[in-house]
Design a protein around this motif. Structure first.
Motif, PDB file in Angstrom:
ATOM      1  N   UNK A  89       0.822  -1.214   0.000  1.00  0.00           N
ATOM      2  CA  UNK A  89       0.000   0.000   0.000  1.00  0.00           C
ATOM      3  C   UNK A  89       0.855   1.262   0.000  1.00  0.00           C
ATOM      4  N   UNK A  90       2.021   1.208   0.651  1.00  0.00           N
ATOM      5  CA  UNK A  90       2.902   2.386   0.662  1.00  0.00           C
ATOM      6  C   UNK A  90       3.332   2.754  -0.750  1.00  0.00           C
ATOM      7  N   UNK A  91       3.711   1.747  -1.519  1.00  0.00           N
ATOM      8  CA  UNK A  91       4.138   2.003  -2.892  1.00  0.00           C
ATOM      9  C   UNK A  91       2.986   2.545  -3.730  1.00  0.00           C
ATOM     10  N   UNK A  92       1.824   1.924  -3.629  1.00  0.00           N
ATOM     11  CA  UNK A  92       0.659   2.367  -4.392  1.00  0.00           C
ATOM     12  C   UNK A  92       0.275   3.799  -4.011  1.00  0.00           C
ATOM     13  N   UNK A  93       0.248   4.080  -2.707  1.00  0.00           N
ATOM     14  CA  UNK A  93      -0.105   5.427  -2.258  1.00  0.00           C
ATOM     15  C   UNK A  93       0.901   6.457  -2.746  1.00  0.00           C
ATOM     16  N   UNK A 108       0.937  11.289  -8.667  1.00  0.00           N
ATOM     17  CA  UNK A 108       0.091  11.414  -9.857  1.00  0.00           C
ATOM     18  C   UNK A 108       0.726  10.729 -11.072  1.00  0.00           C
ATOM     19  N   UNK A 109       1.208   9.498 -10.833  1.00  0.00           N
ATOM     20  CA  UNK A 109       1.829   8.711 -11.893  1.00  0.00           C
ATOM     21  C   UNK A 109       0.986   7.478 -12.190  1.00  0.00           C
ATOM     22  N   UNK A 110       0.900   7.148 -13.455  1.00  0.00           N
ATOM     23  CA  UNK A 110       0.309   5.861 -13.820  1.00  0.00           C
ATOM     24  C   UNK A 110       1.383   4.799 -13.599  1.00  0.00           C
ATOM     25  N   UNK A 111       0.984   3.554 -13.652  1.00  0.00           N
ATOM     26  CA  UNK A 111       1.981   2.479 -13.522  1.00  0.00           C
ATOM     27  C   UNK A 111       2.994   2.541 -14.659  1.00  0.00           C
ATOM     28  N   UNK A 112       2.533   2.839 -15.851  1.00  0.00           N
ATOM     29  CA  UNK A 112       3.434   2.931 -17.013  1.00  0.00           C
ATOM     30  C   UNK A 112       4.430   4.078 -16.833  1.00  0.00           C
ATOM     31  N   UNK A 113       3.956   5.215 -16.319  1.00  0.00           N
ATOM     32  CA  UNK A 113       4.855   6.350 -16.095  1.00  0.00           C
ATOM     33  C   UNK A 113       5.894   6.022 -15.030  1.00  0.00           C
ATOM     34  N   UNK A 123      17.414  -2.163 -17.088  1.00  0.00           N
ATOM     35  CA  UNK A 123      16.177  -2.694 -16.519  1.00  0.00           C
ATOM     36  C   UNK A 123      15.051  -2.608 -17.543  1.00  0.00           C
ATOM     37  N   UNK A 124      14.147  -3.542 -17.443  1.00  0.00           N
ATOM     38  CA  UNK A 124      12.983  -3.515 -18.335  1.00  0.00           C
ATOM     39  C   UNK A 124      11.714  -3.593 -17.488  1.00  0.00           C
ATOM     40  N   UNK A 125      11.561  -2.581 -16.637  1.00  0.00           N
ATOM     41  CA  UNK A 125      10.380  -2.478 -15.796  1.00  0.00           C
ATOM     42  C   UNK A 125       9.216  -2.040 -16.670  1.00  0.00           C
ATOM     43  N   UNK A 126       8.041  -2.626 -16.426  1.00  0.00           N
ATOM     44  CA  UNK A 126       6.846  -2.231 -17.165  1.00  0.00           C
ATOM     45  C   UNK A 126       5.681  -2.133 -16.190  1.00  0.00           C
ATOM     46  N   UNK A 127       4.524  -1.721 -16.705  1.00  0.00           N
ATOM     47  CA  UNK A 127       3.391  -1.513 -15.799  1.00  0.00           C
ATOM     48  C   UNK A 127       2.930  -2.804 -15.134  1.00  0.00           C
ATOM     49  N   UNK A 128       3.127  -3.935 -15.763  1.00  0.00           N
ATOM     50  CA  UNK A 128       2.761  -5.215 -15.144  1.00  0.00           C
ATOM     51  C   UNK A 128       3.639  -5.488 -13.919  1.00  0.00           C
ATOM     52  N   UNK A 129       4.926  -5.154 -14.003  1.00  0.00           N
ATOM     53  CA  UNK A 129       5.818  -5.340 -12.850  1.00  0.00           C
ATOM     54  C   UNK A 129       5.395  -4.427 -11.705  1.00  0.00           C
ATOM     55  N   UNK A 130       5.047  -3.187 -12.027  1.00  0.00           N
ATOM     56  CA  UNK A 130       4.584  -2.256 -10.990  1.00  0.00           C
ATOM     57  C   UNK A 130       3.311  -2.815 -10.350  1.00  0.00           C
ATOM     58  N   UNK A 131       2.398  -3.339 -11.166  1.00  0.00           N
ATOM     59  CA  UNK A 131       1.165  -3.929 -10.636  1.00  0.00           C
ATOM     60  C   UNK A 131       1.491  -5.065  -9.682  1.00  0.00           C
ATOM     61  N   UNK A 132       2.446  -5.903 -10.064  1.00  0.00           N
ATOM     62  CA  UNK A 132       2.824  -7.039  -9.219  1.00  0.00           C
ATOM     63  C   UNK A 132       3.488  -6.574  -7.927  1.00  0.00           C
ATOM     64  N   UNK A 133       4.307  -5.529  -7.985  1.00  0.00           N
ATOM     65  CA  UNK A 133       4.904  -4.963  -6.761  1.00  0.00           C
ATOM     66  C   UNK A 133       3.798  -4.453  -5.849  1.00  0.00           C
TER      67      UNK A 133
END
Length: 55
Positions: free
Chosen positions: A8-12, A18-23, A39-49
């Motif tokens: 929740x800390x990361x999401x908050x 004011x960033x999207x996961x992709x940003x 690194x090849x971070x993408x929005x799916x990795x952010x979602x998983x984090x």
């Protein structure tokens, strides 16, 4: 394997910035370490984090 606890800390933080996961993924990739280690971070990795699937 224990149940995943959402990060929740990361999401908050991401939402307050004011960033999207992709940003956020793009910013991770453009850090010094991101460039150095290609690194090849993408929005799916952010979602998983955020979901706590990956620590």
């Amino acid at each position: 394997m224990p149940d995943a606890a959402p990060n929740e800390r990361l999401r908050n933080w991401r939402q307050q910035a004011d960033l999207t996961r992709a940003e956020m993924a793009k910013k991770v990739n453009l850090t010094k370490s991101g460039i150095k280690y290609r690194l090849s971070c993408d929005e799916e990795r952010i979602r998983r984090w955020e979901a706590g699937e990956v620590t």
